[in-house]
Design a protein around this motif. Structure first.
Motif, short mmCIF file in Angstrom:
data_model
loop_
_atom_site.label_atom_id
_atom_site.label_comp_id
_atom_site.label_asym_id
_atom_site.label_seq_id
_atom_site.Cartn_x
_atom_site.Cartn_y
_atom_site.Cartn_z
N GLN A 13 0.93 -1.22 -0.04
CA GLN A 13 -0.04 0.02 0.02
C GLN A 13 0.71 1.31 0.10
O GLN A 13 0.19 2.43 -0.06
N MET A 14 2.16 1.28 -0.05
CA MET A 14 3.08 2.32 -0.20
C MET A 14 2.80 3.25 -1.37
O MET A 14 2.67 4.53 -0.98
N PRO A 15 2.29 2.89 -2.51
CA PRO A 15 1.89 3.70 -3.59
C PRO A 15 0.59 4.49 -3.22
O PRO A 15 0.45 5.62 -3.40
N VAL A 16 -0.31 3.87 -2.71
CA VAL A 16 -1.82 4.55 -2.01
C VAL A 16 -1.26 5.59 -1.10
O VAL A 16 -1.98 6.61 -1.15
N ALA A 17 -0.48 5.21 -0.11
CA ALA A 17 -0.13 6.39 0.88
C ALA A 17 0.50 7.35 0.32
O ALA A 17 0.18 8.47 0.56
N ALA A 18 1.45 7.22 -0.69
CA ALA A 18 2.35 8.19 -1.19
C ALA A 18 1.20 9.16 -2.04
O ALA A 18 1.51 10.54 -2.04
N ALA A 19 0.34 8.54 -2.82
CA ALA A 19 -0.74 9.23 -3.56
C ALA A 19 -1.50 10.22 -2.69
O ALA A 19 -1.85 11.28 -2.80
N ALA A 20 -2.01 9.69 -1.71
CA ALA A 20 -2.94 10.31 -0.61
C ALA A 20 -2.13 11.40 -0.10
O ALA A 20 -2.40 12.69 0.07
N LEU A 21 -0.82 11.20 0.34
CA LEU A 21 0.03 12.63 0.82
C LEU A 21 0.16 13.47 -0.19
O LEU A 21 0.14 14.73 0.14
N CYS A 22 0.44 13.06 -1.48
CA CYS A 22 0.53 13.94 -2.43
C CYS A 22 -0.71 14.86 -2.81
O CYS A 22 -0.77 16.30 -3.17
N SER A 23 -1.87 14.26 -2.51
CA SER A 23 -3.16 14.78 -2.79
C SER A 23 -3.44 16.05 -1.65
O SER A 23 -3.87 17.11 -1.79
N VAL A 24 -3.07 15.51 -0.44
CA VAL A 24 -3.24 16.48 0.50
C VAL A 24 -2.12 17.66 0.58
O VAL A 24 -2.50 18.86 0.48
N GLY A 25 -1.04 17.45 -0.23
CA GLY A 25 0.04 18.32 -0.56
C GLY A 25 -0.52 19.61 -1.40
O GLY A 25 -0.36 20.69 -1.24
N LEU A 26 -1.22 18.72 -2.38
CA LEU A 26 -1.78 19.76 -3.58
C LEU A 26 -2.92 20.65 -3.05
O LEU A 26 -2.89 21.88 -3.51
N ALA A 257 -3.74 7.61 -13.55
CA ALA A 257 -4.42 7.51 -11.99
C ALA A 257 -4.36 6.10 -11.44
O ALA A 257 -3.89 5.67 -10.48
N VAL A 258 -4.30 5.02 -12.62
CA VAL A 258 -4.43 3.59 -12.28
C VAL A 258 -3.07 3.27 -11.65
O VAL A 258 -2.90 2.50 -10.53
N VAL A 259 -2.08 3.60 -12.45
CA VAL A 259 -0.58 3.09 -12.16
C VAL A 259 -0.15 4.09 -10.70
O VAL A 259 0.46 3.52 -10.18
N LEU A 260 -0.62 5.25 -10.61
CA LEU A 260 -0.12 6.17 -9.35
C LEU A 260 -0.89 5.36 -8.24
O LEU A 260 -0.17 5.55 -7.15
N GLY A 261 -1.87 4.82 -8.44
CA GLY A 261 -2.56 4.14 -7.24
C GLY A 261 -1.93 2.80 -6.89
O GLY A 261 -2.52 2.26 -5.89
N GLY A 262 -0.82 2.36 -7.56
CA GLY A 262 -0.14 1.13 -7.29
C GLY A 262 -0.61 -0.06 -8.19
O GLY A 262 0.08 -1.06 -7.80
N THR A 263 -1.37 0.01 -9.05
CA THR A 263 -1.71 -0.91 -9.79
C THR A 263 -0.58 -1.41 -10.75
O THR A 263 -0.15 -0.32 -11.50
N ASN A 264 -0.02 -2.58 -10.87
CA ASN A 264 1.11 -2.90 -11.65
C ASN A 264 0.71 -2.74 -13.33
O ASN A 264 -0.42 -3.60 -13.72
#
Length: 322
Positions: A13-26, A257-264
């Motif tokens: 779930q690292m990509p999910v957490a990273a994307a969520a943090l980036c969303s908050v940052g934006l 969006a799909v690959v940023l969310g961690g889908t291979n």
């Protein structure tokens, strides 16, 4: 903190957490330009806009989980919008009742063609879906004569795309929630979902274990086509009429969006939660880039760069495990 990072890595779930943090940052970055970025109205508007991309990304994710790609999205979206509006024009008042399902059915039909080509004719998905996209474009041009269609959206289409019928929540967001919930159930509570991951990980092994890999591939492409057409219906309702190339803006953002969310991007691994977070991130990124007036060509470079980087990361990881 280090323990949390280790757990996130182990759970994938690292990509999910990273994307969520980036969303908050934006959001925080946007608030520096205007305090409206943190208002409830703005956030609901962004979620409404994200719903269109989210539905497209749902279908794109299913295909990517298989290890494929659907490049027919732009004009299948347009087919859904044009044909749903045309149905209302063809059949008068009664056509309004069939406009939405008719448009979605047209998209599912194109998805069926994609599925047959990829699953049964064994043509690489990138090549076949690109060809289907060209066919869809040609059919739309024939239908409209190359001009903007004259048929307009039905009141129901406009209400679904722009209305807020329940607790002030945009109806388009409710549509995405329903589709997303069904997708989560499909992926994690059905044999079909397990088969999708199995095909993406190793199609030959899935086939030898008794999975009907061709049927799984076919159904995923049908769902992807229906999702793309559904967005065409929503966009037609949002703008009150269909227009040429209305899906062009959704192909790269959906895949990104799909690959940023961690889908291979090579298939076999990914969660729908990651896709949701990726969609929100891309929507906020688009909003920020619009506010600071970044040209569209730069956005396309950003999306393409993300896909290339993710492909290199996942491709290297796949080779190391083989």
């Amino acid at each position: 903190m280090s323990n949390l990072i280790v757990r996130l890595r182990k759970s994938g779930q690292m990509p999910v957490a990273a994307a969520a943090l980036c969303s908050v940052g934006l959001l925080l970055l946007g608030s520096l330009y205007s305090s409206n970025f943190l208002s409830a109205d703005y956030l609901l508007l962004q979620l409404q806009i994200a719903s269109f991309l989210g539905v497209v990304a749902t279908g794109a994710m299913l295909v990517i989980l298989l290890g494929g790609i659907d490049l027919s999205v732009p004009w299948v979206v347009t087919v859904g919008g044009v044909m749903s509006a045309a149905a209302a024009g063809w059949w008068g008042g009664a056509g309004a009742n069939f406009a939405i399902p008719f448009g979605i059915a047209c998209g599912a039909l194109f998805g069926l063609v994609n599925g047959i080509g990829v699953a049964y004719l064994r043509v690489p998905s990138m090549i076949f879906t690109l060809g289907v996209n060209a066919v869809a474009q040609g059919l739309v041009v024939v239908r409209t004569g190359g001009f903007a269609p004259q048929d307009r959206a039905t009141p129901a289409m406009h209400l679904i795309a722009t209305g807020r019928s329940f607790l002030g929540i945009p109806n388009a967001l409710l549509v995405w929630i329903v589709i997303g919930s069904a997708t989560v159930f499909l992926l994690h509570r059905t044999m079909m979902g397990r088969a999708i991951y199995a095909v993406g990980n190793r199609e030959r092994a899935a086939y030898l274990s008794g999975v009907d890999t061709r049927r799984v591939t076919l159904l995923c492409f049908v769902i992807a086509g229906a999702c793309s057409a559904a967005v065409g219906v929503l966009l037609t309702g949002y703008s009150t009429k269909a227009y040429q190339a209305m899906g062009e803006a959704y192909l790269l953002p959906a895949i990104t969006a799909v690959v940023l969310g961690g889908t291979n991007i090579l298939g076999g691994r990914g969660s729908y939660l990651g896709t949701v977070v990726g969609v929100i991130l891309i929507t906020l990124l688009q909003s920020i880039l619009s506010v600071i007036q970044i040209p569209d060509m730069v956005r396309q470079v950003i999306y393409g760069g993300i896909i290339i980087v993710m492909l290199l990361i996942y491709g290297r990881g796949r080779r190391m495990t083989e």
